[in-house]
Design a protein around this motif. Structure first.
Motif, PDB file in Angstrom:
ATOM      1  N   VAL A 167       0.836  -1.199   0.000  1.00  0.00           N
ATOM      2  CA  VAL A 167       0.000   0.000   0.000  1.00  0.00           C
ATOM      3  C   VAL A 167       0.870   1.247   0.000  1.00  0.00           C
ATOM      4  O   VAL A 167       0.624   2.205  -0.750  1.00  0.00           O
ATOM      5  N   ALA A 168       1.898   1.254   0.821  1.00  0.00           N
ATOM      6  CA  ALA A 168       2.800   2.403   0.880  1.00  0.00           C
ATOM      7  C   ALA A 168       3.462   2.654  -0.471  1.00  0.00           C
ATOM      8  O   ALA A 168       3.620   3.804  -0.897  1.00  0.00           O
ATOM      9  N   ARG A 169       3.834   1.588  -1.160  1.00  0.00           N
ATOM     10  CA  ARG A 169       4.507   1.748  -2.456  1.00  0.00           C
ATOM     11  C   ARG A 169       3.567   2.296  -3.524  1.00  0.00           C
ATOM     12  O   ARG A 169       4.015   2.957  -4.465  1.00  0.00           O
ATOM     13  N   ARG A 170       2.267   2.046  -3.390  1.00  0.00           N
ATOM     14  CA  ARG A 170       1.305   2.527  -4.385  1.00  0.00           C
ATOM     15  C   ARG A 170       0.701   3.875  -4.024  1.00  0.00           C
ATOM     16  O   ARG A 170       0.045   4.506  -4.852  1.00  0.00           O
ATOM     17  N   ALA A 171       0.901   4.316  -2.785  1.00  0.00           N
ATOM     18  CA  ALA A 171       0.234   5.540  -2.321  1.00  0.00           C
ATOM     19  C   ALA A 171       0.776   6.778  -3.033  1.00  0.00           C
ATOM     20  O   ALA A 171       1.977   6.900  -3.286  1.00  0.00           O
ATOM     21  N   LYS A 172      -0.121   7.702  -3.331  1.00  0.00           N
ATOM     22  CA  LYS A 172       0.258   8.951  -3.985  1.00  0.00           C
ATOM     23  C   LYS A 172       0.190  10.130  -3.024  1.00  0.00           C
ATOM     24  O   LYS A 172       1.050  11.020  -3.053  1.00  0.00           O
ATOM     25  N   LEU A 173      -0.846  10.168  -2.162  1.00  0.00           N
ATOM     26  CA  LEU A 173      -1.033  11.245  -1.193  1.00  0.00           C
ATOM     27  C   LEU A 173      -1.312  10.653   0.170  1.00  0.00           C
ATOM     28  O   LEU A 173      -1.844   9.540   0.283  1.00  0.00           O
ATOM     29  N   LEU A 174      -0.962  11.417   1.200  1.00  0.00           N
ATOM     30  CA  LEU A 174      -1.318  11.079   2.574  1.00  0.00           C
ATOM     31  C   LEU A 174      -1.806  12.346   3.260  1.00  0.00           C
ATOM     32  O   LEU A 174      -1.063  13.332   3.352  1.00  0.00           O
ATOM     33  N   TYR A 175      -3.054  12.336   3.721  1.00  0.00           N
ATOM     34  CA  TYR A 175      -3.633  13.456   4.458  1.00  0.00           C
ATOM     35  C   TYR A 175      -3.448  13.225   5.957  1.00  0.00           C
ATOM     36  O   TYR A 175      -3.667  12.109   6.446  1.00  0.00           O
ATOM     37  N   PHE A 176      -3.081  14.279   6.693  1.00  0.00           N
ATOM     38  CA  PHE A 176      -3.043  14.177   8.150  1.00  0.00           C
ATOM     39  C   PHE A 176      -3.202  15.547   8.774  1.00  0.00           C
ATOM     40  O   PHE A 176      -3.144  16.575   8.084  1.00  0.00           O
ATOM     41  N   ASN A 177      -3.364  15.581  10.120  1.00  0.00           N
ATOM     42  CA  ASN A 177      -3.835  16.811  10.768  1.00  0.00           C
ATOM     43  C   ASN A 177      -3.517  16.772  12.264  1.00  0.00           C
ATOM     44  O   ASN A 177      -4.155  16.060  13.018  1.00  0.00           O
ATOM     45  N   TYR A 178      -2.501  17.544  12.675  1.00  0.00           N
ATOM     46  CA  TYR A 178      -2.160  17.688  14.094  1.00  0.00           C
ATOM     47  C   TYR A 178      -1.753  19.127  14.358  1.00  0.00           C
ATOM     48  O   TYR A 178      -0.919  19.656  13.627  1.00  0.00           O
ATOM     49  N   PRO A 179      -2.351  19.738  15.396  1.00  0.00           N
ATOM     50  CA  PRO A 179      -3.369  19.267  16.324  1.00  0.00           C
ATOM     51  C   PRO A 179      -4.593  18.768  15.576  1.00  0.00           C
ATOM     52  O   PRO A 179      -5.002  19.354  14.582  1.00  0.00           O
ATOM     53  N   ASN A 180      -5.206  17.710  16.121  1.00  0.00           N
ATOM     54  CA  ASN A 180      -6.142  16.918  15.352  1.00  0.00           C
ATOM     55  C   ASN A 180      -7.602  17.278  15.580  1.00  0.00           C
ATOM     56  O   ASN A 180      -8.043  17.511  16.694  1.00  0.00           O
ATOM     57  N   ASN A 181      -8.324  17.296  14.498  1.00  0.00           N
ATOM     58  CA  ASN A 181      -9.775  17.337  14.496  1.00  0.00           C
ATOM     59  C   ASN A 181     -10.243  15.997  13.933  1.00  0.00           C
ATOM     60  O   ASN A 181      -9.850  15.645  12.820  1.00  0.00           O
ATOM     61  N   PRO A 182     -10.972  15.187  14.711  1.00  0.00           N
ATOM     62  CA  PRO A 182     -11.784  15.563  15.865  1.00  0.00           C
ATOM     63  C   PRO A 182     -11.204  15.226  17.230  1.00  0.00           C
ATOM     64  O   PRO A 182     -11.781  15.609  18.246  1.00  0.00           O
ATOM     65  N   THR A 183     -10.089  14.496  17.306  1.00  0.00           N
ATOM     66  CA  THR A 183      -9.678  13.898  18.584  1.00  0.00           C
ATOM     67  C   THR A 183      -8.958  14.854  19.518  1.00  0.00           C
ATOM     68  O   THR A 183      -8.746  14.523  20.688  1.00  0.00           O
ATOM     69  N   ALA A 184      -8.547  16.020  19.008  1.00  0.00           N
ATOM     70  CA  ALA A 184      -7.762  16.998  19.774  1.00  0.00           C
ATOM     71  C   ALA A 184      -6.370  16.479  20.124  1.00  0.00           C
ATOM     72  O   ALA A 184      -5.669  17.073  20.938  1.00  0.00           O
ATOM     73  N   ALA A 185      -5.939  15.391  19.503  1.00  0.00           N
ATOM     74  CA  ALA A 185      -4.600  14.842  19.758  1.00  0.00           C
ATOM     75  C   ALA A 185      -3.529  15.777  19.215  1.00  0.00           C
ATOM     76  O   ALA A 185      -3.742  16.504  18.230  1.00  0.00           O
ATOM     77  N   THR A 186      -2.382  15.756  19.853  1.00  0.00           N
ATOM     78  CA  THR A 186      -1.222  16.508  19.377  1.00  0.00           C
ATOM     79  C   THR A 186      -0.091  15.540  19.069  1.00  0.00           C
ATOM     80  O   THR A 186      -0.043  14.427  19.598  1.00  0.00           O
ATOM     81  N   ALA A 187       0.811  15.973  18.200  1.00  0.00           N
ATOM     82  CA  ALA A 187       1.913  15.108  17.774  1.00  0.00           C
ATOM     83  C   ALA A 187       3.243  15.782  18.071  1.00  0.00           C
ATOM     84  O   ALA A 187       3.403  16.981  17.820  1.00  0.00           O
ATOM     85  N   PRO A 188       4.212  15.031  18.601  1.00  0.00           N
ATOM     86  CA  PRO A 188       5.538  15.615  18.853  1.00  0.00           C
ATOM     87  C   PRO A 188       6.298  15.837  17.549  1.00  0.00           C
ATOM     88  O   PRO A 188       5.951  15.283  16.494  1.00  0.00           O
ATOM     89  N   ARG A 189       7.330  16.621  17.623  1.00  0.00           N
ATOM     90  CA  ARG A 189       8.143  16.913  16.444  1.00  0.00           C
ATOM     91  C   ARG A 189       8.695  15.622  15.828  1.00  0.00           C
ATOM     92  O   ARG A 189       8.787  15.504  14.596  1.00  0.00           O
ATOM     93  N   GLU A 190       9.038  14.664  16.677  1.00  0.00           N
ATOM     94  CA  GLU A 190       9.597  13.404  16.169  1.00  0.00           C
ATOM     95  C   GLU A 190       8.624  12.696  15.240  1.00  0.00           C
ATOM     96  O   GLU A 190       9.039  12.038  14.279  1.00  0.00           O
ATOM     97  N   PHE A 191       7.330  12.824  15.518  1.00  0.00           N
ATOM     98  CA  PHE A 191       6.324  12.216  14.649  1.00  0.00           C
ATOM     99  C   PHE A 191       6.404  12.819  13.251  1.00  0.00           C
ATOM    100  O   PHE A 191       6.356  12.097  12.241  1.00  0.00           O
ATOM    101  N   PHE A 192       6.521  14.146  13.174  1.00  0.00           N
ATOM    102  CA  PHE A 192       6.615  14.808  11.871  1.00  0.00           C
ATOM    103  C   PHE A 192       7.888  14.394  11.138  1.00  0.00           C
ATOM    104  O   PHE A 192       7.879  14.220   9.909  1.00  0.00           O
ATOM    105  N   GLU A 193       8.966  14.228  11.868  1.00  0.00           N
ATOM    106  CA  GLU A 193      10.207  13.789  11.236  1.00  0.00           C
ATOM    107  C   GLU A 193      10.045  12.391  10.642  1.00  0.00           C
ATOM    108  O   GLU A 193      10.533  12.115   9.527  1.00  0.00           O
ATOM    109  N   GLU A 194       9.357  11.510  11.357  1.00  0.00           N
ATOM    110  CA  GLU A 194       9.100  10.163  10.851  1.00  0.00           C
ATOM    111  C   GLU A 194       8.212  10.208   9.606  1.00  0.00           C
ATOM    112  O   GLU A 194       8.423   9.445   8.651  1.00  0.00           O
ATOM    113  N   MET A 195       7.215  11.101   9.625  1.00  0.00           N
ATOM    114  CA  MET A 195       6.336  11.218   8.466  1.00  0.00           C
ATOM    115  C   MET A 195       7.105  11.681   7.235  1.00  0.00           C
ATOM    116  O   MET A 195       6.887  11.174   6.120  1.00  0.00           O
ATOM    117  N   VAL A 196       8.000  12.645   7.415  1.00  0.00           N
ATOM    118  CA  VAL A 196       8.784  13.132   6.293  1.00  0.00           C
ATOM    119  C   VAL A 196       9.697  12.025   5.756  1.00  0.00           C
ATOM    120  O   VAL A 196       9.798  11.816   4.536  1.00  0.00           O
TER     121      VAL A 196
END
Length: 401
Positions: A167-196
């Motif tokens: 799935v990862a090899r075929r994916a073209k886009l990934l949508y995400f959102n932090y601070p998050n709607n609807p859960t109000a979750a927050t993500a640390p900087r390390e999470f963004f580094e992993e996403m990149v």
């Protein structure tokens, strides 16, 4: 004549019912019956836009030059205000001519980005639960939607390790959102580094929704995708003035990031609309240039409402950790009821409106989202009504008694 001779396009049939529209119908019916509603459903801030923003709009209205068609790419002044805001908040350098694009609200841009870059059958990764535009835009574009299930156990963060390799090899886009709607979750900087790192490895375009950038509390500072090394090369970020500046009805936001993607979105928009009225862009420019004291007052307002409502819910049995950002609380509902049934039960018994978690995808089932869009007096009335109706949360049975 043939039955259904004018049939809607198949793409409309792929869309689930828009729960917010259904809520509006139910609210209208309740008001017709004389019920005093306390509407904590939509993320629709209460109150007016700041006075300097209103004054800037009025002044612009008096200028005859702003009443014609605005530039497709937005006014130069507003684009510069956007890039200056990013420089001030995140130390990110952006080219106002190629890496910033004003939008008719971020919802419009998030949806249109999918139309600009998704072909039928393209794989798009979307969290569940998620803000509806994150999955409805790709659905309209005909995407092969692959959901990434979020959970309380995982702090509502995307687990990229759980994404299948094929799935990862075929994916073209990934949508995400932090601070998050609807859960109000927050993500640390390390999470963004992993996403990149993940997106660079699999060559996936990251689409980050940062519309709650300023609504952060208790010393927490949200992260911009673009401040992560390499983030601007593989991503775009969306923001809106709706929440922080009480401009939800003004319909103004923007996208920033990789210039080729921004220009592709601009090309689509030149064929669909004429952009934002220039007077509103002048007001939005003023909003982004307001002093820090204004944002601090907004943060204090939502922090006070958060603390007040958490204390009231605790009296009714709910134990919810204080959120670090957004204007929402994400609370569990009865195991024996769907989130839609629970929200309807609250509406009918108490006149308190909340949003069922199922509005945000299957991953939101079992929860409701409560918006902090009323003052503490009104929130206190909501808690009183729940008490009078005997609505409580029992963690021993995970249900409402």
């Amino acid at each position: 004549m043939r039955e259904n001779w004018i049939a809607p396009a198949d793409r409309l049939g792929s869309l689930p019912p828009y729960v917010f529209a259904r809520l509006d119908e139910l609210k209208a019916r309740a008001r017709e019956q004389g019920l005093d509603l306390i509407d904590l459903g939509m993320g629709n801030p209460d109150g007016m836009a700041p006075r300097p923003v209103i004054d800037a709009a009025i002044a612009a209205f008096e200028n005859p030059l702003v009443h014609g068609y605005p530039p497709f790419e937005g006014t130069a002044d507003f684009r510069h205000a956007i890039t200056e805001w990013y420089k001030r908040c995140y130390k990110v350098d952006l080219d106002p001519d190629s890496e910033a694009l004003p939008l008719l609200g971020s919802k419009e841009g998030l949806t249109h980005l999918a139309l600009a870059y998704v072909n039928p059958g393209d794989v798009v990764l979307v969290p569940s639960p998620a803000y509806p535009a994150h999955f409805r835009g790709p659905l309209i574009a005909g995407a092969d939607l692959q959901t990434m299930e979020l959970s309380a156990e995982g702090n509502w963060l995307i687990d990229i390790q759980a994404i299948p390799e094929d799935v990862a090899r075929r994916a073209k886009l990934l949508y995400f959102n932090y601070p998050n709607n609807p859960t109000a979750a927050t993500a640390p900087r390390e999470f963004f580094e992993e996403m990149v790192d993940f997106a660079r490895h699999y060559e996936i375009l990251l689409v980050h929704d940062l519309c709650y950038a300023e609504l952060a509390f208790d010393g927490y500072q949200p992260t911009s995708l673009l401040e992560i090394p390499g983030g601007k090369e593989i991503g775009v970020e969306f923001h809106t003035l709706s929440k922080t500046y009480n401009m939800a009805g003004w319909r103004v936001g923007f996208a920033v990031g990789k210039s080729e993607i921004i220009q592709g979105l601009r090309t689509l928009k030149t064929n669909l609309d004429y952009g934002i009225f220039s007077a509103i862009q002048a007001a939005a420019q003023t909003a982004l240039q307001l002093p820090d004291e204004y944002v601090q007052r907004v943060q204090q307002r939502y922090r006070e409402r958060r603390d007040f409502l958490l204390a009231g819910l605790a009296e009714l049995g709910w134990s919810v950790a204080p959120t670090k950002a957004t204007m929402y609380l994400w609370i569990p509902c009865s195991v024996g009821m769907t989130s839609a049934d629970f929200a309807l039960d609250l509406l009918q018994k108490t006149g308190v409106v909340v949003t069922p978690g199922s509005a945000f995808g299957a991953g939101g089932e079992g929860y409701v989202r409560v918006s902090l869009i009323a003052d503490c007096d009104r929130l206190g009335e909501a808690i009183s009504r729940l008490k009078q109706a005997g609505i409580r949360y029992d963690y021993s049975t995970a249900g409402v008694s």
